[in-house]
Design a protein around this motif. Sequence first.
Motif, short mmCIF file in Angstrom:
data_model
loop_
_atom_site.label_atom_id
_atom_site.label_comp_id
_atom_site.label_asym_id
_atom_site.label_seq_id
_atom_site.Cartn_x
_atom_site.Cartn_y
_atom_site.Cartn_z
N ILE A 226 -8.46 -10.84 -20.15
CA ILE A 226 -9.84 -11.04 -20.60
C ILE A 226 -10.45 -9.79 -21.23
O ILE A 226 -11.43 -9.86 -21.95
N THR A 227 -9.89 -8.60 -20.96
CA THR A 227 -10.41 -7.38 -21.57
C THR A 227 -9.34 -6.71 -22.43
O THR A 227 -8.15 -6.78 -22.14
N TYR A 228 -9.79 -6.04 -23.46
CA TYR A 228 -8.87 -5.30 -24.33
C TYR A 228 -8.13 -4.23 -23.53
O TYR A 228 -6.95 -3.97 -23.77
N LYS A 229 -8.85 -3.59 -22.60
CA LYS A 229 -8.24 -2.50 -21.82
C LYS A 229 -7.02 -3.01 -21.05
O LYS A 229 -5.98 -2.35 -21.03
N TRP A 230 -7.14 -4.21 -20.43
CA TRP A 230 -6.02 -4.75 -19.66
C TRP A 230 -4.86 -5.10 -20.59
O TRP A 230 -3.70 -4.75 -20.32
N ILE A 231 -5.15 -5.78 -21.69
CA ILE A 231 -4.10 -6.16 -22.63
C ILE A 231 -3.39 -4.93 -23.18
O ILE A 231 -2.17 -4.89 -23.30
N GLU A 232 -4.17 -3.91 -23.53
CA GLU A 232 -3.60 -2.70 -24.11
C GLU A 232 -2.66 -2.01 -23.12
O GLU A 232 -1.54 -1.60 -23.47
N GLU A 233 -3.09 -1.88 -21.88
CA GLU A 233 -2.25 -1.24 -20.86
C GLU A 233 -1.00 -2.08 -20.61
O GLU A 233 0.11 -1.54 -20.50
N THR A 255 -11.77 -14.37 -27.83
CA THR A 255 -11.05 -13.22 -27.29
C THR A 255 -11.12 -12.05 -28.25
O THR A 255 -11.29 -10.89 -27.84
N PHE A 256 -10.97 -12.31 -29.54
CA PHE A 256 -11.02 -11.24 -30.55
C PHE A 256 -12.26 -11.44 -31.41
O PHE A 256 -12.34 -12.42 -32.16
N ARG A 257 -13.21 -10.51 -31.34
CA ARG A 257 -14.46 -10.70 -32.09
C ARG A 257 -14.92 -9.44 -32.80
O ARG A 257 -16.04 -9.39 -33.29
N ASN A 258 -14.10 -8.41 -32.87
CA ASN A 258 -14.56 -7.19 -33.52
C ASN A 258 -13.42 -6.51 -34.27
O ASN A 258 -12.38 -7.12 -34.52
N ASP A 259 -13.61 -5.25 -34.58
CA ASP A 259 -12.64 -4.54 -35.41
C ASP A 259 -11.31 -4.28 -34.69
O ASP A 259 -10.34 -3.85 -35.32
N ASP A 260 -11.28 -4.50 -33.37
CA ASP A 260 -10.03 -4.27 -32.63
C ASP A 260 -9.06 -5.44 -32.76
O ASP A 260 -7.94 -5.38 -32.23
N ARG A 261 -9.45 -6.50 -33.45
CA ARG A 261 -8.61 -7.70 -33.55
C ARG A 261 -7.21 -7.35 -34.06
O ARG A 261 -6.20 -7.70 -33.44
N ASP A 262 -7.12 -6.64 -35.17
CA ASP A 262 -5.82 -6.30 -35.75
C ASP A 262 -5.03 -5.36 -34.84
O ASP A 262 -3.82 -5.53 -34.66
N LYS A 263 -5.71 -4.41 -34.26
CA LYS A 263 -5.04 -3.43 -33.41
C LYS A 263 -4.39 -4.11 -32.21
O LYS A 263 -3.22 -3.85 -31.88
N MET A 268 0.28 -6.56 -29.25
CA MET A 268 0.86 -7.70 -28.53
C MET A 268 2.17 -8.13 -29.17
O MET A 268 3.14 -8.45 -28.48
N ARG A 269 2.22 -8.12 -30.49
CA ARG A 269 3.45 -8.52 -31.18
C ARG A 269 4.58 -7.53 -30.89
O ARG A 269 5.72 -7.94 -30.65
N GLU A 270 4.26 -6.25 -30.87
CA GLU A 270 5.26 -5.24 -30.56
C GLU A 270 5.77 -5.39 -29.13
O GLU A 270 6.93 -5.05 -28.84
N ALA A 271 4.92 -5.91 -28.25
CA ALA A 271 5.29 -6.05 -26.84
C ALA A 271 6.07 -7.34 -26.58
O ALA A 271 6.42 -7.62 -25.43
N GLY A 272 6.34 -8.13 -27.61
CA GLY A 272 7.16 -9.31 -27.45
C GLY A 272 6.44 -10.64 -27.50
O GLY A 272 7.07 -11.70 -27.44
#
Length: 382
Positions: A226-233, A255-263, A268-272
């Motif tokens: 639910i948070t970018y921080k959790w997904i990123e870690e 879930t994605f509503r700002n400039d971090d969408r692409d990042k 996530m794609r790199e993580a499989g």
Amino acid sequence: LQYLCAVLEKENIQTMIYDQTVTGFDFDWLLTELKSKGYDMVGFSVSDPQEDTVKEICKKIKKELDIITIVGGPSTLENSSFVEYDCDICIHGEAETTIKEIIEFFKGEKEIDEVKGISYRDGKGNIHSNEAQPLIQDLDTIPYPERSKIDINAYYDWFLFGMEKPYVTMTASRGCIYRCNYCTSPNQWGFKQRMRSVDNVIGEIDQLVEEYGVRYIAFQDDIFGITYKWIEEFCTKLIQRPYKVKWMCILHPFTFRNDDRDKILKLMREAGCDTLSFGLQSAHPEILKNINRNPEQHIELRKTLQAAKKYNFITAVGFIFGLPGDTKETIQTTIDYSTTCGATLVNFYILEVLRGSELDRLFKKGELPKCKLSSEEVTDLT
């Protein structure tokens, strides 16, 4: 069921899972198995379509065997009627703590009225529903599901185009912060989401890969990360693992509503991650309002689907026909959106009003307009 097996095995209680969707057993086979193995207890996980069948099975078992019968699962939400069909105990809600208390009762260490989260019938035939079982606040305290109780290679999902076997499902959280009124999750889990720690989830993936050779994981959270921080870690630590495992998850249109969408999508794609699944339900603003969803979410979802294409994600979007206020025109709006939104796959479902959902209550109070089409017309459009 695998979670409950893990909890019981820690209490030195032997367990086994029989999955009818895999082995296709009938009642006679089950009865023979229960007799020959000398089980003390049999439990059923039940969803609404299975309710009547399980009730009849409980009655038949009691005629043949002196065995404790327990029922839990989605169908027990606000429903204790199983105990009227010779089910000894009906578990409501989260069961890992409750099942241990039930064992304590049968060992004589606890009174039946002290077991939280259950319904039962006393010796006089009266039905009692005990105090609710508090939710487990720290999900990391729950042992990993006992996967040894099933044949992992028997499971698959061909709707996941990138799926590889061995394949498993997982959850990294319980509950949802959204309040869609057709869903029972808010009532079941208390209108909030509890997250497992990243390290706890990664530890389970380590076990799945090392012990079972798992190659694909389908996360079945109501809303994943639910948070970018959790997904990123999570993604960063998964990328650092010596193995490669593919996975999918279910996301909200917001879930994605700002400039971090692409990042985040790139990470996530790199993580499989190869598949993203979304439940939009309708593309018509008024219908979205009727189900307690933001009327602009289809706009944000289109942006996410376009961004996901850049990273070669498979994307799936689900829609429901027959929602409150639906007409042929509103459903056509949804169909038109589905063919132009850019999703790899779209799925259409017919509304089923779930007992215990807010939609069920609102319909009964006459506070929401029903679908303007007959069930036959909705089926034809689907």
